[in-house]
Design a protein around this motif. Structure first.
Motif, PDB file in Angstrom:
ATOM      1  N   UNK A 129       0.781  -1.224   0.000  1.00 40.85           N
ATOM      2  CA  UNK A 129       0.000   0.000   0.000  1.00 40.85           C
ATOM      3  C   UNK A 129       0.818   1.283   0.000  1.00 40.85           C
ATOM      4  N   UNK A 130       2.140   1.168  -0.021  1.00 43.72           N
ATOM      5  CA  UNK A 130       2.989   2.367  -0.043  1.00 43.72           C
ATOM      6  C   UNK A 130       2.662   3.172  -1.292  1.00 43.72           C
ATOM      7  N   UNK A 131       2.577   4.465  -1.159  1.00 41.79           N
ATOM      8  CA  UNK A 131       2.120   5.323  -2.251  1.00 41.79           C
ATOM      9  C   UNK A 131       3.051   5.327  -3.457  1.00 41.79           C
ATOM     10  N   UNK A 132       4.321   5.070  -3.263  1.00 47.17           N
ATOM     11  CA  UNK A 132       5.275   5.153  -4.362  1.00 47.17           C
ATOM     12  C   UNK A 132       5.971   3.803  -4.554  1.00 47.17           C
ATOM     13  N   UNK A 133       5.475   3.030  -5.526  1.00 48.16           N
ATOM     14  CA  UNK A 133       6.049   1.715  -5.803  1.00 48.16           C
ATOM     15  C   UNK A 133       6.573   1.694  -7.228  1.00 48.16           C
ATOM     16  N   UNK A 134       7.822   1.304  -7.400  1.00 46.25           N
ATOM     17  CA  UNK A 134       8.435   1.196  -8.711  1.00 46.25           C
ATOM     18  C   UNK A 134       9.273   2.407  -9.071  1.00 46.25           C
ATOM     19  N   UNK A 135      10.397   2.141  -9.705  1.00 44.19           N
ATOM     20  CA  UNK A 135      11.339   3.199 -10.051  1.00 44.19           C
ATOM     21  C   UNK A 135      10.806   4.128 -11.131  1.00 44.19           C
ATOM     22  N   UNK A 136      10.043   3.596 -12.086  1.00 42.45           N
ATOM     23  CA  UNK A 136       9.491   4.446 -13.141  1.00 42.45           C
ATOM     24  C   UNK A 136       8.535   5.477 -12.543  1.00 42.45           C
ATOM     25  N   UNK A 137       7.708   5.036 -11.616  1.00 39.02           N
ATOM     26  CA  UNK A 137       6.774   5.966 -10.950  1.00 39.02           C
ATOM     27  C   UNK A 137       7.557   7.021 -10.171  1.00 39.02           C
ATOM     28  N   UNK A 138       8.602   6.615  -9.469  1.00 41.12           N
ATOM     29  CA  UNK A 138       9.404   7.568  -8.698  1.00 41.12           C
ATOM     30  C   UNK A 138      10.057   8.590  -9.626  1.00 41.12           C
ATOM     31  N   UNK A 139      10.578   8.137 -10.760  1.00 36.93           N
ATOM     32  CA  UNK A 139      11.197   9.062 -11.714  1.00 36.93           C
ATOM     33  C   UNK A 139      10.159  10.022 -12.283  1.00 36.93           C
ATOM     34  N   UNK A 140       8.935   9.545 -12.501  1.00 38.93           N
ATOM     35  CA  UNK A 140       7.858  10.412 -12.988  1.00 38.93           C
ATOM     36  C   UNK A 140       7.556  11.506 -11.975  1.00 38.93           C
ATOM     37  N   UNK A 141       7.517  11.160 -10.710  1.00 35.43           N
ATOM     38  CA  UNK A 141       7.276  12.150  -9.654  1.00 35.43           C
ATOM     39  C   UNK A 141       8.405  13.173  -9.623  1.00 35.43           C
ATOM     40  N   UNK A 142       9.636  12.702  -9.741  1.00 34.21           N
ATOM     41  CA  UNK A 142      10.783  13.611  -9.752  1.00 34.21           C
ATOM     42  C   UNK A 142      10.678  14.557 -10.943  1.00 34.21           C
ATOM     43  N   UNK A 143      10.332  14.036 -12.128  1.00 35.13           N
ATOM     44  CA  UNK A 143      10.185  14.878 -13.318  1.00 35.13           C
ATOM     45  C   UNK A 143       9.081  15.909 -13.142  1.00 35.13           C
ATOM     46  N   UNK A 144       7.947  15.480 -12.590  1.00 27.56           N
ATOM     47  CA  UNK A 144       6.809  16.379 -12.421  1.00 27.56           C
ATOM     48  C   UNK A 144       7.102  17.495 -11.434  1.00 27.56           C
ATOM     49  N   UNK A 145       7.985  17.239 -10.505  1.00 29.63           N
ATOM     50  CA  UNK A 145       8.301  18.224  -9.472  1.00 29.63           C
ATOM     51  C   UNK A 145       9.658  18.871  -9.723  1.00 29.63           C
ATOM     52  N   UNK A 146      10.061  18.952 -10.985  1.00 34.42           N
ATOM     53  CA  UNK A 146      11.405  19.439 -11.327  1.00 34.42           C
ATOM     54  C   UNK A 146      11.721  20.788 -10.696  1.00 34.42           C
ATOM     55  N   UNK A 147      10.739  21.651 -10.576  1.00 35.42           N
ATOM     56  CA  UNK A 147      10.996  22.970  -9.995  1.00 35.42           C
ATOM     57  C   UNK A 147      11.421  22.861  -8.539  1.00 35.42           C
ATOM     58  N   UNK A 148      10.970  21.824  -7.866  1.00 34.91           N
ATOM     59  CA  UNK A 148      11.311  21.653  -6.459  1.00 34.91           C
ATOM     60  C   UNK A 148      12.632  20.927  -6.267  1.00 34.91           C
ATOM     61  N   UNK A 149      13.202  20.392  -7.332  1.00 32.41           N
ATOM     62  CA  UNK A 149      14.496  19.723  -7.312  1.00 32.41           C
ATOM     63  C   UNK A 149      14.587  18.486  -6.408  1.00 32.41           C
ATOM     64  N   UNK A 150      13.552  17.660  -6.319  1.00 32.41           N
ATOM     65  CA  UNK A 150      13.749  16.411  -5.582  1.00 32.41           C
ATOM     66  C   UNK A 150      14.605  15.472  -6.425  1.00 32.41           C
ATOM     67  N   UNK A 151      15.219  14.534  -5.787  1.00 34.49           N
ATOM     68  CA  UNK A 151      16.045  13.548  -6.477  1.00 34.49           C
ATOM     69  C   UNK A 151      15.664  12.158  -5.981  1.00 34.49           C
ATOM     70  N   UNK A 152      16.189  11.161  -6.633  1.00 32.83           N
ATOM     71  CA  UNK A 152      15.804   9.785  -6.357  1.00 32.83           C
ATOM     72  C   UNK A 152      16.838   9.070  -5.500  1.00 32.83           C
ATOM     73  N   UNK A 153      16.350   8.387  -4.485  1.00 30.00           N
ATOM     74  CA  UNK A 153      17.146   7.437  -3.724  1.00 30.00           C
ATOM     75  C   UNK A 153      16.837   6.089  -4.371  1.00 30.00           C
ATOM     76  N   UNK A 154      17.824   5.491  -5.018  1.00 29.10           N
ATOM     77  CA  UNK A 154      17.619   4.212  -5.705  1.00 29.10           C
ATOM     78  C   UNK A 154      17.987   3.091  -4.749  1.00 29.10           C
ATOM     79  N   UNK A 155      16.985   2.387  -4.274  1.00 28.19           N
ATOM     80  CA  UNK A 155      17.185   1.286  -3.343  1.00 28.19           C
ATOM     81  C   UNK A 155      17.223  -0.014  -4.138  1.00 28.19           C
ATOM     82  N   UNK A 156      18.389  -0.620  -4.194  1.00 32.58           N
ATOM     83  CA  UNK A 156      18.596  -1.832  -4.990  1.00 32.58           C
ATOM     84  C   UNK A 156      17.658  -2.955  -4.548  1.00 32.58           C
ATOM     85  N   UNK A 157      17.484  -3.120  -3.258  1.00 32.76           N
ATOM     86  CA  UNK A 157      16.624  -4.182  -2.725  1.00 32.76           C
ATOM     87  C   UNK A 157      15.176  -3.999  -3.194  1.00 32.76           C
TER      88      UNK A 157
END
Length: 143
Positions: free
Chosen positions: A31-59
């Protein structure tokens, strides 16, 4: 999520704090709101003005992505921090199914100079669980 991310970005503005976004997997975080790397990258792209970045968790990526290495390559432009643990037991690199040699080669090839965080429970003791740092972990499964 956009409103919360926007609020967090506003709070962080001018403080030197960097916002990290981390996707989880449904096995460990149902039920976690953000599942999958593609979704996380989409969120980062959509919020580009805020400059968030991705923590890539290999596990977590291992559990959600069909091809862990292709996912890492696609996400790489957004990656600011890498976290490691092997699967399935979430122990140190080299103890499970993840091809750790290939995973660690990626940041090296891209001249990554950031942190690689260890978020695992050692299979034995903390000290023995750090041996992989001196001796690269063996590839358990080939891609």
């Amino acid at each position: 999520m956009g409103v919360n991310l926007g609020w967090a970005a506003e709070q962080a503005r001018g403080t030197g704090v960097r916002l990290l976004i981390e996707a989880q997997n449904p096995h460990n975080a149902p039920g976690f709101v953000l599942q999958g790397q593609a979704r996380a990258a989409t969120v980062v792209d959509a919020a580009a003005a805020e400059q968030p970045v991705l923590l890539f968790d290999i596990y977590h990526a291992h559990h959600t992505e069909k091809d862990l290495h292709a996912s890492l390559e696609r996400a790489w432009p957004h990656v600011f921090h890498v976290q490691v643990a092997d699967a399935p037991e979430r122990h140190e690199p080299g103890t499970g199914d993840i091809d750790s040699f290939r995973v660690f080669a990626h940041p090296e090839e891209h001249k990554y100079r950031g942190w690689i965080g260890c978020e695992y429970a050692p299979a034995d003791s903390t000290t023995s669980g750090l041996v992989w740092r001196r001796t690269p972990p063996t590839a358990v499964l080939s891609p």
